[in-house]
Design a protein around this motif. Structure first.
Motif, PDB file in Angstrom:
ATOM      1  N   LEU A 131     -30.501  39.676 -36.621  1.00  0.00           N
ATOM      2  CA  LEU A 131     -31.349  39.492 -37.996  1.00  0.00           C
ATOM      3  C   LEU A 131     -32.675  38.697 -37.096  1.00  0.00           C
ATOM      4  O   LEU A 131     -33.488  39.075 -37.685  1.00  0.00           O
ATOM      5  N   THR A 132     -33.067  39.544 -36.286  1.00  0.00           N
ATOM      6  CA  THR A 132     -34.089  39.485 -35.368  1.00  0.00           C
ATOM      7  C   THR A 132     -34.589  40.555 -35.869  1.00  0.00           C
ATOM      8  O   THR A 132     -35.985  40.751 -35.457  1.00  0.00           O
ATOM      9  N   LEU A 134     -35.456  41.906 -37.806  1.00  0.00           N
ATOM     10  CA  LEU A 134     -35.959  41.852 -39.882  1.00  0.00           C
ATOM     11  C   LEU A 134     -37.485  41.535 -39.563  1.00  0.00           C
ATOM     12  O   LEU A 134     -38.010  41.266 -40.411  1.00  0.00           O
ATOM     13  N   ASP A 135     -37.512  41.025 -37.800  1.00  0.00           N
ATOM     14  CA  ASP A 135     -38.884  40.449 -38.196  1.00  0.00           C
ATOM     15  C   ASP A 135     -39.693  41.781 -37.901  1.00  0.00           C
ATOM     16  O   ASP A 135     -40.772  41.328 -37.961  1.00  0.00           O
ATOM     17  N   LYS A 136     -39.440  42.665 -37.722  1.00  0.00           N
ATOM     18  CA  LYS A 136     -39.858  43.400 -37.051  1.00  0.00           C
ATOM     19  C   LYS A 136     -39.786  44.219 -37.841  1.00  0.00           C
ATOM     20  O   LYS A 136     -40.908  46.034 -38.164  1.00  0.00           O
ATOM     21  N   SER A 160     -33.056  33.153 -47.345  1.00  0.00           N
ATOM     22  CA  SER A 160     -32.685  33.399 -45.465  1.00  0.00           C
ATOM     23  C   SER A 160     -33.348  34.145 -44.883  1.00  0.00           C
ATOM     24  O   SER A 160     -34.258  34.668 -44.485  1.00  0.00           O
ATOM     25  N   LEU A 161     -33.084  35.522 -45.909  1.00  0.00           N
ATOM     26  CA  LEU A 161     -33.783  36.821 -44.994  1.00  0.00           C
ATOM     27  C   LEU A 161     -34.946  37.206 -45.460  1.00  0.00           C
ATOM     28  O   LEU A 161     -35.321  38.312 -44.940  1.00  0.00           O
ATOM     29  N   ARG A 162     -35.123  36.536 -46.976  1.00  0.00           N
ATOM     30  CA  ARG A 162     -36.831  36.494 -47.280  1.00  0.00           C
ATOM     31  C   ARG A 162     -37.157  35.992 -46.316  1.00  0.00           C
ATOM     32  O   ARG A 162     -39.301  36.710 -46.707  1.00  0.00           O
ATOM     33  N   ARG A 163     -37.238  35.221 -46.125  1.00  0.00           N
ATOM     34  CA  ARG A 163     -37.615  33.861 -44.837  1.00  0.00           C
ATOM     35  C   ARG A 163     -38.645  35.012 -43.445  1.00  0.00           C
ATOM     36  O   ARG A 163     -39.416  34.777 -43.143  1.00  0.00           O
ATOM     37  N   ARG A 164     -37.625  36.333 -43.391  1.00  0.00           N
ATOM     38  CA  ARG A 164     -37.164  36.947 -41.598  1.00  0.00           C
ATOM     39  C   ARG A 164     -38.233  38.786 -42.280  1.00  0.00           C
ATOM     40  O   ARG A 164     -38.729  38.501 -41.803  1.00  0.00           O
ATOM     41  N   CYS A 165     -38.002  38.836 -43.839  1.00  0.00           N
ATOM     42  CA  CYS A 165     -38.214  40.604 -43.735  1.00  0.00           C
ATOM     43  C   CYS A 165     -39.096  40.417 -44.864  1.00  0.00           C
ATOM     44  O   CYS A 165     -38.853  39.478 -46.200  1.00  0.00           O
TER      45      CYS A 165
END
Length: 274
Positions: A131-132, A134-136, A160-165
Motif C-alpha cells: 500500500l505504500t 500508492l503514496d507515490k 481508504s485507498l483514495r486517502r493514499r492515492c
C-alpha cells in the motif's frame, strides 16, 4: 508516470491488463515497464518460463548502492512486446517486497521519471505491504468485474485507498448485471475503461497460448493476435490515457459527500441483486 494496478477481491485480471497496456502502448519511446510488486508472489516469470533474475530481487539489492537509472539491468522482455521486472514466486516475493518496503516506492517514482512504470500490486488487502506504493503513485487503476460480490468489496475499500492515492479509477472487465453508470454512482468513482472478458487474449498475455505466426521467422509484432478484443481495448485506453493533472483536493471528503446523495439509489439497486 507511476501507474498502479490492483484489485480488491479475487483475480479479475490486473496483471493481464498491465501487460496488455504495456504490450500495445502507442506512445513514443521509452516504453513502459511492468513491475511485479505483489507480496503474494510473481506470476509472469512462471507463466513465461523465464528466470527469476534479472528481476525484483536484484533491483532490491541494487537500490542500496544508489540510483538504478532506466532500470534496464532488471528488465526482461516478453514476446508479446512488454518489458517486465518479474518478482520471485511465493515466500521469496514476500521477502523481496519487505526488503523494498522503505525505498521501493521512491525507487519506482524515480524510475517513472525516466519511463512509464506500471506497478502490479496484486490484491490490495488492508494490511498489504504494498500500500505504500500508492503514496507515490500518479493513479491507481482498480480492476474488477461488474458483479455484486466484487463491487461490494470495492465499496468498502475505495475510501481508504483514495486517502493514499490522489486518483483512483475503476477498469471493468467483462459483462455483468450492472451498467457502468450505475456502478460509478454506487462506488462514487470514475470508470476509466471497460474491457472485454477475452480468455484467448489472456492466455496469450500469460504465455499459455502461442500464436502460430510467432513460429515464423520475421513475424510482425502487430500480427492478428494483437487485434484480439482485449488487446484492442487496452490499446484504445492507452491511446487516450493521460496522467492526472489536477486531482481533487480531498477525494475522501468527496466520496463521503457523494455516498449520501447519488450513491444511495444505486446502492439499493445493486445490493438487491444476488
Amino acid at each position: 508516470m507511476l501507474l498502479c494496478f490492483g484489485s480488491a477481491k479475487g483475480s479479475p485480471g490486473a496483471t493481464t491488463l498491465a501487460v496488455a497496456m504495456a504490450a500495445r502502448w502507442p506512445h513514443p519511446a521509452p516504453p513502459p515497464v511492468v513491475v511485479e510488486v505483489d507480496a503474494a508472489g510473481g506470476d509472469l516469470g512462471s507463466r513465461w518460463d523465464t528466470y527469476d533474475e534479472p528481476g525484483l530481487a536484484s533491483l532490491a539489492s541494487s537500490v542500496r548502492g544508489g540510483p538504478i537509472g532506466d532500470g534496464a539491468d532488471f528488465v526482461q522482455h516478453l514476446r508479446v512486446g512488454a518489458d517486465v521486472i518479474v518478482a520471485p514466486p511465493s515466500d521469496a516475493a514476500a521477502a523481496t517486497v519487505e526488503e523494498l518496503r522503505i525505498k521501493g516506492p521512491s525507487v519506482l517514482r524515480e524510475l517513472a521519471a525516466v519511463r512509464p512504470v506500471f506497478a502490479d500490486l496484486g490484491r490490495l488487502d488492508p494490511q498489504s505491504r504494498v500500500l505504500t506504493y500508492l503514496d507515490k503513485a500518479d493513479e491507481l487503476l482498480l480492476v474488477g468485474r461488474p458483479v455484486s460480490a466484487e463491487l461490494r468489496h470495492l465499496r468498502m475499500r475505495v475510501p481508504s485507498l483514495r486517502r493514499r492515492c490522489p486518483v483512483v479509477r475503476l477498469v471493468l472487465v467483462g459483462d455483468g448485471p450492472h451498467q457502468p453508470e450505475e456502478i460509478a454512482d454506487y462506488l462514487q468513482i470514475e470508470i476509466a475503461a471497460t474491457v472485454p472478458h477475452d480468455p484467448v487474449a489472456a492466455d496469450i498475455l500469460a504465455g499459455r497460448k502461442r500464436p502460430r505466426r510467432w513460429r515464423q521467422p520475421g513475424a510482425r509484432r502487430d500480427a492478428g493476435w494483437t487485434r484480439r478484443p482485449l488487446l484492442a481495448a487496452a490499446r484504445s485506453f492507452a491511446l487516450t490515457y493521460r496522467p492526472p493533472a489536477d486531482p481533487a483536493a480531498d477525494p475522501a471528503e468527496a466520496f463521503d459527500a457523494g455516498r449520501n446523495t447519488a450513491a444511495e439509489p444505486a446502492r439499493e439497486r445493486l445490493e438487491a441483486t444476488p
